[in-house]
Motif scaffolding. Sequence first.
Motif, short mmCIF file in Angstrom:
data_model
loop_
_atom_site.label_atom_id
_atom_site.label_comp_id
_atom_site.label_asym_id
_atom_site.label_seq_id
_atom_site.Cartn_x
_atom_site.Cartn_y
_atom_site.Cartn_z
N LEU A 1 0.63 -1.31 -0.28
CA LEU A 1 0.13 -0.26 -0.20
C LEU A 1 1.16 1.24 0.44
O LEU A 1 0.40 2.52 -0.54
CB LEU A 1 -1.16 -0.41 1.14
N SER A 2 2.00 0.72 0.42
CA SER A 2 3.00 2.33 0.71
C SER A 2 3.32 2.34 -0.80
O SER A 2 3.61 3.64 -1.28
CB SER A 2 3.85 2.32 1.52
N LEU A 3 3.83 1.73 -1.44
CA LEU A 3 4.55 1.12 -2.62
C LEU A 3 2.63 2.09 -3.44
O LEU A 3 3.51 3.35 -4.39
CB LEU A 3 4.60 0.31 -3.28
N ILE A 4 1.78 1.54 -3.16
CA ILE A 4 1.05 2.69 -4.13
C ILE A 4 0.68 3.79 -3.67
O ILE A 4 0.27 4.87 -4.68
CB ILE A 4 -0.32 1.48 -3.80
N ALA A 5 0.41 4.12 -2.67
CA ALA A 5 0.32 5.39 -2.12
C ALA A 5 1.06 6.76 -2.76
O ALA A 5 1.16 7.17 -3.27
CB ALA A 5 0.55 5.92 -0.26
N GLU A 6 2.83 5.75 -2.85
CA GLU A 6 3.83 6.89 -3.29
C GLU A 6 4.13 6.98 -4.67
O GLU A 6 3.84 8.16 -5.40
CB GLU A 6 5.46 5.98 -3.28
N ALA A 7 3.20 6.20 -5.41
CA ALA A 7 3.05 6.56 -6.83
C ALA A 7 1.50 7.40 -7.01
O ALA A 7 1.86 7.46 -8.19
CB ALA A 7 2.44 4.85 -7.98
N GLY A 8 0.69 7.71 -5.83
CA GLY A 8 -0.09 8.69 -6.12
C GLY A 8 -1.16 8.14 -6.80
O GLY A 8 -1.65 8.32 -7.64
N LEU A 9 -1.21 5.96 -7.10
CA LEU A 9 -2.55 6.04 -7.95
C LEU A 9 -3.91 6.05 -6.72
O LEU A 9 -4.60 6.19 -5.69
CB LEU A 9 -2.56 4.37 -7.42
N PRO A 10 -5.65 6.13 -7.19
CA PRO A 10 -6.33 6.45 -6.62
C PRO A 10 -7.20 4.71 -6.35
O PRO A 10 -6.39 4.04 -7.04
CB PRO A 10 -7.77 7.03 -7.87
N ALA A 11 -7.81 4.80 -5.48
CA ALA A 11 -8.40 3.60 -4.83
C ALA A 11 -8.79 2.84 -6.23
O ALA A 11 -8.81 1.26 -5.62
CB ALA A 11 -9.61 4.51 -3.79
N GLU A 12 -9.30 3.25 -7.03
CA GLU A 12 -9.63 2.78 -7.88
C GLU A 12 -9.14 1.59 -8.78
O GLU A 12 -9.19 0.77 -8.94
CB GLU A 12 -10.67 3.35 -9.18
N LEU A 13 -8.01 1.98 -8.95
CA LEU A 13 -6.60 1.79 -9.29
C LEU A 13 -5.92 0.78 -8.54
O LEU A 13 -4.91 -0.21 -8.90
CB LEU A 13 -5.67 1.84 -10.47
N THR A 14 -5.83 0.98 -7.61
CA THR A 14 -5.38 0.26 -6.52
C THR A 14 -5.48 -1.67 -6.56
O THR A 14 -4.94 -2.37 -6.09
CB THR A 14 -5.98 0.17 -4.84
N GLU A 15 -7.28 -1.91 -6.88
CA GLU A 15 -7.76 -2.88 -6.95
C GLU A 15 -7.06 -3.80 -7.81
O GLU A 15 -6.46 -4.99 -8.53
CB GLU A 15 -8.89 -3.00 -6.92
N LEU A 16 -6.72 -3.08 -9.02
CA LEU A 16 -5.37 -3.92 -10.17
C LEU A 16 -3.94 -4.24 -9.99
O LEU A 16 -3.18 -5.17 -10.37
CB LEU A 16 -4.95 -2.73 -11.31
N VAL A 17 -3.38 -3.58 -8.82
CA VAL A 17 -1.98 -3.83 -8.48
C VAL A 17 -2.09 -5.31 -8.04
O VAL A 17 -3.31 -5.57 -7.00
CB VAL A 17 -1.67 -3.24 -7.50
N PRO A 18 -1.84 -6.80 -7.98
CA PRO A 18 -1.60 -7.75 -7.69
C PRO A 18 -1.34 -7.92 -5.95
O PRO A 18 0.00 -6.92 -5.92
CB PRO A 18 -1.03 -8.94 -8.82
#
Length: 181
Positions: free
Chosen positions: A90-107
């Motif tokens: 989740l920290s990697l996703i937050a650092e990239a600035g991905l919105p919550a909708e795209l978080t589900e696409l990360v495996p």
Amino acid sequence: MSGGPERSVRPEQENRDVSEASPEEGAAPQASRERPAAPQEFYWRRQAEKLEKELAASRSEREAELSRLTREKEEAAAKAAEAEWQARRLSLIAEAGLPAELTELVPQGDPETVAAYVEKLKPIAEKLARPRPRGLTNTNPPNASGSDQARLERLAAEAARGDRRALREYAHLKDRVKRRS
């Protein structure tokens, strides 16, 4: 006369009992399973056997408890590692600035896979983060400018070619634009 033979048998029996019981003549010591000579010895042997059973039961309980605690420790360590990985993901996703909708696409894979997906999703996140121009909608075909004036010009061109539907729509839209002004 009958007293004589009885007496001769008795001393032989007494001699046998004495010889079996006396350790002086080289007889083997009594085994623990044989009946003890004194009731006290029997009592203490029974007590020792009971204590041995209790000790064995206590040891088996301790071993079972130890194995249960070891298993719980391993499960807790696995859960902690999973939670740590989720936090890192989740920290990697937050650092990239991905919105919550795209978080589900990360495996849920390894860190390299997550980093690769995050890098692939960054352009999409940037596109979603850009403010949309006002008045534009996603239509097919897209509107060049979302104003009524551009639509009136397009309808006028179609009406000039003889399209009756475009002529009716042009007249209706022209009246609506006049009312707003």
